[in-house]
Design a protein around this motif. Structure first.
Motif, PDB file in Angstrom:
ATOM      1  N   THR A   1       0.717  -1.149   0.000  1.00  0.00           N
ATOM      2  CA  THR A   1      -0.066   0.055  -0.217  1.00  0.00           C
ATOM      3  C   THR A   1       0.966   1.237   0.112  1.00  0.00           C
ATOM      4  O   THR A   1       0.574   2.258  -0.308  1.00  0.00           O
ATOM      5  CB  THR A   1      -0.960  -0.092   1.317  1.00  0.00           C
TER       6      THR A   1
ATOM      7  N   ASP B   1       0.853   4.539  -2.418  1.00  0.00           N
ATOM      8  CA  ASP B   1       0.883   5.953  -1.731  1.00  0.00           C
ATOM      9  C   ASP B   1       1.699   6.623  -2.587  1.00  0.00           C
ATOM     10  O   ASP B   1       1.546   7.923  -2.975  1.00  0.00           O
ATOM     11  CB  ASP B   1       1.086   5.969  -0.374  1.00  0.00           C
TER      12      ASP B   1
ATOM     13  N   SER C   1      -2.104   7.907  -0.502  1.00  0.00           N
ATOM     14  CA  SER C   1      -3.445   7.186  -0.248  1.00  0.00           C
ATOM     15  C   SER C   1      -4.017   7.444   0.974  1.00  0.00           C
ATOM     16  O   SER C   1      -4.255   6.403   1.799  1.00  0.00           O
ATOM     17  CB  SER C   1      -2.665   5.927  -0.103  1.00  0.00           C
TER      18      SER C   1
ATOM     19  N   CYS D   1      -7.423   7.407   3.059  1.00  0.00           N
ATOM     20  CA  CYS D   1      -8.814   6.400   2.933  1.00  0.00           C
ATOM     21  C   CYS D   1      -9.836   7.161   4.157  1.00  0.00           C
ATOM     22  O   CYS D   1      -9.329   7.707   4.990  1.00  0.00           O
ATOM     23  CB  CYS D   1      -8.568   5.168   3.200  1.00  0.00           C
TER      24      CYS D   1
ATOM     25  N   HIS E   1      -3.373   4.484   3.833  1.00  0.00           N
ATOM     26  CA  HIS E   1      -3.478   3.305   3.724  1.00  0.00           C
ATOM     27  C   HIS E   1      -2.376   2.425   4.005  1.00  0.00           C
ATOM     28  O   HIS E   1      -2.354   1.174   4.784  1.00  0.00           O
ATOM     29  CB  HIS E   1      -3.583   3.113   2.094  1.00  0.00           C
TER      30      HIS E   1
ATOM     31  N   ASP F   1      -5.548  -1.791   6.790  1.00  0.00           N
ATOM     32  CA  ASP F   1      -6.463  -1.877   5.523  1.00  0.00           C
ATOM     33  C   ASP F   1      -7.758  -1.777   5.875  1.00  0.00           C
ATOM     34  O   ASP F   1      -8.245  -1.161   7.045  1.00  0.00           O
ATOM     35  CB  ASP F   1      -6.327  -3.477   5.075  1.00  0.00           C
ATOM     36  N   ALA F   2      -8.803  -2.046   5.019  1.00  0.00           N
ATOM     37  CA  ALA F   2      -9.997  -1.718   5.114  1.00  0.00           C
ATOM     38  C   ALA F   2     -10.708  -2.564   6.282  1.00  0.00           C
ATOM     39  O   ALA F   2     -11.602  -1.890   7.097  1.00  0.00           O
ATOM     40  CB  ALA F   2     -11.078  -1.907   3.856  1.00  0.00           C
TER      41      ALA F   2
ATOM     42  N   ASN G   1      -1.308  -3.734   7.465  1.00  0.00           N
ATOM     43  CA  ASN G   1      -2.177  -4.525   6.415  1.00  0.00           C
ATOM     44  C   ASN G   1      -1.892  -5.858   6.381  1.00  0.00           C
ATOM     45  O   ASN G   1      -0.879  -6.448   6.713  1.00  0.00           O
ATOM     46  CB  ASN G   1      -2.024  -3.657   4.896  1.00  0.00           C
TER      47      ASN G   1
ATOM     48  N   SER H   1     -13.558  -2.293  -4.050  1.00  0.00           N
ATOM     49  CA  SER H   1     -13.566  -2.982  -2.521  1.00  0.00           C
ATOM     50  C   SER H   1     -15.063  -3.091  -2.182  1.00  0.00           C
ATOM     51  O   SER H   1     -15.757  -2.412  -2.149  1.00  0.00           O
ATOM     52  CB  SER H   1     -12.825  -1.904  -1.472  1.00  0.00           C
TER      53      SER H   1
ATOM     54  N   CYS I   1     -11.709   6.611  -0.789  1.00  0.00           N
ATOM     55  CA  CYS I   1     -10.246   6.317  -0.984  1.00  0.00           C
ATOM     56  C   CYS I   1      -9.658   6.970  -2.188  1.00  0.00           C
ATOM     57  O   CYS I   1     -10.353   7.284  -2.936  1.00  0.00           O
ATOM     58  CB  CYS I   1      -9.960   4.899  -1.254  1.00  0.00           C
TER      59      CYS I   1
END
Length: 441
Positions: free
Chosen positions: A19, A23, A34, A36, A142, A146-147, A293, A368, A392
Motif C-alpha cells: 500500500t 501511496d 493514499s 482513505c 493506507h 487496511d479496510a 495491512n 472494494s 479512498c
C-alpha cells in the motif's frame, strides 16, 4: 538522513509496503497520497466528549496512531514523533451554509489534503456537524491499516464494554503475510512465486479497458455515494444468490460494474476489464490484527467479448474465482509481495500497476467490498448510525474506484473518482447503468 534506530516502533510488513507503493504512485501525480476514509452518518449530535475520551484511549492502547512513517536506508518504519498530534477534530458549520455541501466539501478537503509522508498523521477522527446533520469521519493513510482494520477500529470505538475492548488485537500477532509464508518450505515458496508470476503474465495478455480521460492532469478526488432502499437491497441480495452465490457476492458487483462501464462506451479501446481486489488474511470475525495491512492482491478479469452475455460473464468470473482458490493463487502472491517489499517504491509501484506485456495500466478500476458492516450495537455515543460509506484516493489511471458495503439492510455504493479525468455527470450516468445491472433479473 538520520540513521538512529532507538525511535523505531516497527517495520512495515509486506502488505504495508504494497500500500505504501500505491501511496508513492499517487503522490507522484501531485495528489495527496493514499488517504482513505470511513464515514458514519448519524441521526443526532453524538456525545463529543465521550468520543474524544474513547479515541484517546485508543491512542494510548495503540501508540502507532501517533507514529511517523520514515525511510531508514532502503526500508520504511513507523517511528516515534517528538510531539503527539491531536487525533480528534471537530468541524461546525455556519448556520447559513448548505448542510449537504458543507459535509461533502469538508470530507473532500480532508481527503485531498496534501502533507509530507513523514508528518501526515497515520489516522485522525473528525466530527462534522451542522444544524440537522452529523457525520463522523475516520481518515487514515493506507500503509497504516487496511479496510478490515479500519472496520475493526470502528467496532472498537463503538464497543461500550471496557472488557470487550480489551479483546481487540489480542493476542498481538505477527504480520499475517509472514505467518502464512512461514508454513511453507523454501522450494514451495519459489514454486508459489512462479505460479503467481505466470498468473499475472496471463492477465497481461489482454490490454485493460480504461475509461478515464488520460489527456488531462489529475487535480482532486471527488466521490458520489448512493444508498439503496431496503427493498432494492433485498432484491439485489436475492440476485446475488442466484447468479454467484453468497460466498462470491463481490463478483456480482464486479460483473455488474463491468457491464455498466461497457454501456458507457462499447467501443472503448482495450480487450478486457481487469479489477484488483484484496484478499483478507484474517480469520473470519477475528479481532486481530487491528493495525497494519494483512491482505494479498487478487484480480478479476473478463474479456470484452463476453460482456454482452450476462450469465456467461458471471459464469466466467465464478470459474476464475474457483481456479484462484483451487490453485491457491491467493497465497501464491505472498512470496511476490515479500520480494517486492525490497524494491524501491518506484519499482514496486510500476510492477503493481503496469502490464508486463504492454506497459499500460493493468487496472480498469479499483474495487472494494467490505460486505455487511457488523456493529453489534448500532448506538454511537448517544445517537444512531443511519448510513456508512467509505472513500479512498486512487492513482490515475484508472482514476476510478468502486466501494460497496451493507449496513442496516441497505446497500451503499461509493464511486470515488479523480477530476477532471472523470466528471460528476459521467459518474451519475454510470450509476444509473449500474443500478439497471444490479436489479436485472
Amino acid at each position: 538522513m538520520s540513521t538512529a534506530t532507538d525511535d523505531i516502533i516497527q517495520i512495515l510488513n509486506p502488505s504495508d509496503c504494497f500500500t505504501l507503493a500505491m501511496d508513492e504512485e499517487i503522490r507522484q501525480e501531485n495528489m495527496p497520497g493514499s488517504q482513505c476514509g470511513f464515514a458514519l452518518e448519524l441521526t443526532s449530535p453524538p456525545d463529543a466528549s465521550a468520543i474524544e475520551q474513547r479515541i484517546y484511549e485508543f491512542g494510548d492502547r495503540f501508540p502507532l496512531a501517533f507514529a511517523s512513517l520514515q525511510q531508514r536506508g532502503k526500508r520504511f518504519f513507523w517511528c516515534q514523533r517528538a510531539q503527539q498530534h491531536p487525533l480528534f477534530h471537530q468541524h461546525i458549520a455556519n448556520d447559513k451554509i448548505n448542510e449537504d455541501d458543507f459535509h461533502k466539501q469538508t470530507a473532500l478537503k480532508l481527503l485531498n489534503h496534501r502533507q509530507a509522508r513523514e508528518t501526515v498523521p497515520p489516522i485522525e477522527f473528525h466530527l462534522i456537524q451542522s444544524a440537522s446533520k452529523n457525520t463522523f469521519l475516520m481518515r487514515w493513510i493506507h500503509p497504516f491499516c487496511d479496510a478490515k482494520g479500519a472496520d475493526l477500529i470502528l467496532k472498537y470505538l463503538c464497543t461500550d464494554n471496557a472488557e470487550q475492548r480489551l479483546k481487540f488485537d489480542l493476542p498481538r500477532l505477527e504480520p499475517l503475510v509472514n505467518t502464512q509464508l512461514a508454513k511453507y518450505k523454501w522450494w514451495q515458496k519459489i514454486a508459489m512465486f512462479i505460479k503467481a508470476k505466470r498468473h499475472i503474465s496471463q492477465l497481461d495478455t489482454l490490454q485493460s479497458i480504461i475509461h478515464a480521460d488520460t489527456s488531462k492532469a489529475p487535480k482532486q478526488l471527488n466521490y458520489n455515494t448512493y444508498t439503496l432502499s431496503p427493498e432494492q437491497t433485498q432484491t439485489i441480495n436475492q440476485l446475488i444468490r442466484q447468479q454467484v452465490g453468497l460466498t462470491a457476492s463481490s463478483l456480482y458487483y464486479v460483473g455488474c460494474l463491468m457491464r455498466a462501464l461497457h454501456r458507457m462506451n462499447p467501443e472503448q479501446e482495450g480487450e478486457a476489464y481487469c479489477a484488483p481486489y484484496a484478499f483478507n488474511l484474517r480469520r473470519n470475525k477475528a479481532l486481530s490484527p487491528l493495525l497494519s495491512n494483512h491482505v494479498a492482491p487478487l484480480f478479476a478479469q473478463a474479456p470484452k467479448s463476453i460482456l454482452h452475455d450476462r450469465p456467461a460473464l458471471f459464469q466466467h468470473l465464478k470459474q476464475q474465482n474457483a481456479n484462484t482458490i483451487r490453485k491457491q493463487l491467493d497465497y501464491a502472491f505472498l512470496p511476490i509481495m515479500w520480494a517486492a517489499s525490497w524494491l524501491s517504491l518506484e519499482q514496486h509501484g510500476e510492477k503493481l500497476r503496469k502490464s508486463m506485456r504492454t506497459g499500460t495500466e493493468r487496472s480498469s478500476f479499483w474495487f472494494s467490498d467490505i460486505g455487511n458492516v457488523d456493529l453489534s450495537n448500532t448506538s454511537f455515543f448517544n445517537t444512531e448510525i443511519t448510513r456508512i460509506y467509505h472513500l479512498c484516493q486512487i492513482s490515475s489511471p484508472p482514476a476510478l474506484a468502486f466501494l460497496s458495503c451493507q449496513f442496516n439492510r441497505q446497500l451503499t455504493l461509493s464511486y470515488n473518482f479523480i477530476e477532471p479525468l472523470f466528471t460528476e455527470e459521467w459518474i451519475e450516468e454510470l450509476h444509473e447503468n449500474m443500478l439497471k445491472e444490479l436489479l436485472m433479473a
